[in-house]
Design a protein around this motif. Structure first.
Motif, PDB file in Angstrom:
ATOM      1  N   THR A  12       0.848  -1.192   0.000  1.00  9.21           N
ATOM      2  CA  THR A  12       0.000   0.000   0.000  1.00  9.21           C
ATOM      3  C   THR A  12       0.882   1.239   0.000  1.00  9.21           C
ATOM      4  N   VAL A  13       0.284   2.376  -0.298  1.00  8.97           N
ATOM      5  CA  VAL A  13       1.014   3.642  -0.236  1.00  8.97           C
ATOM      6  C   VAL A  13       1.507   3.870   1.186  1.00  8.97           C
ATOM      7  N   ALA A  14       0.664   3.602   2.178  1.00  5.96           N
ATOM      8  CA  ALA A  14       1.065   3.783   3.570  1.00  5.96           C
ATOM      9  C   ALA A  14       2.240   2.879   3.923  1.00  5.96           C
ATOM     10  N   GLY A  64      -3.950   2.784   3.376  1.00  5.79           N
ATOM     11  CA  GLY A  64      -3.476   1.531   3.947  1.00  5.79           C
ATOM     12  C   GLY A  64      -4.441   0.420   3.580  1.00  5.79           C
ATOM     13  N   LYS A  65      -4.502  -0.603   4.406  1.00  4.19           N
ATOM     14  CA  LYS A  65      -5.446  -1.687   4.150  1.00  4.19           C
ATOM     15  C   LYS A  65      -5.928  -2.255   5.468  1.00  4.19           C
ATOM     16  N   ASP A  73      -9.824  -6.717  -6.972  1.00  3.07           N
ATOM     17  CA  ASP A  73      -9.741  -5.442  -7.669  1.00  3.07           C
ATOM     18  C   ASP A  73      -9.032  -4.370  -6.846  1.00  3.07           C
ATOM     19  N   GLN A  74      -8.754  -4.636  -5.560  1.00  5.68           N
ATOM     20  CA  GLN A  74      -8.066  -3.676  -4.705  1.00  5.68           C
ATOM     21  C   GLN A  74      -6.623  -4.091  -4.403  1.00  5.68           C
ATOM     22  N   ARG A  78      -1.778   1.230  -5.381  1.00  4.66           N
ATOM     23  CA  ARG A  78      -2.264   2.612  -5.461  1.00  4.66           C
ATOM     24  C   ARG A  78      -3.778   2.736  -5.338  1.00  4.66           C
ATOM     25  N   VAL A  79      -4.454   1.685  -4.899  1.00  2.51           N
ATOM     26  CA  VAL A  79      -5.906   1.724  -4.745  1.00  2.51           C
ATOM     27  C   VAL A  79      -6.239   2.209  -3.340  1.00  2.51           C
ATOM     28  N   ARG A  80      -7.094   3.214  -3.273  1.00  4.38           N
ATOM     29  CA  ARG A  80      -7.467   3.789  -1.981  1.00  4.38           C
ATOM     30  C   ARG A  80      -8.611   2.986  -1.358  1.00  4.38           C
TER      31      ARG A  80
END
Length: 118
Positions: A12-14, A64-65, A73-74, A78-80
């Motif tokens: 994740t980006v986080a 994050g997640k 699909d997530q 880069r998927v929020r």
């Protein structure tokens, strides 16, 4: 399909941001340790703490997640996460932010029966 198959590796980006900042802080601490620099150790430790805070804030912002696997699909990093505002179940970071608080179980305290001497 990726080289890892159909797995949710949690990129994740986080996660990537926190890892990058923490790596820089640990590197600074290593260099400071070798140079016997107390100020450098404190600075590197501060950067590591800032990495944790940056990761937490990005997680709360939806970058994050949640715990466990995500829908396919997530999986891209880069998927929020649109459900982050409500909080994730079993997530310490969300509970610390006051999202999705978990109610403490009710505890009843009853006195133990006294034993009578024979």
């Amino acid at each position: 399909m990726s080289a890892h198959g159909d797995h949710d590796l949690g990129h994740t980006v986080a996660g990537w941001t926190g890892t990058g900042i923490a790596t820089a802080g640990c590197t600074a601490m290593g260099v400071a340790f070798a140079a016997r620099s107390t100020g450098g150790l404190v600075l590197g430790g501060t950067v590591v703490v800032l990495a944790a805070l940056a990761t937490w804030f990005l997680h709360l912002a939806g970058w994050g997640k949640a715990t466990g696997p995500r829908p396919a699909d997530q999986h891209p990093w880069r998927v929020r996460d649109t459900r982050a505002r409500q909080g994730h179940p079993d997530c310490l970071g969300c509970r610390l932010a006051g999202r999705n608080p978990v109610a403490a179980p009710a505890v009843s305290i009853e006195p133990a029966p006294l034993e009578q001497p024979a």
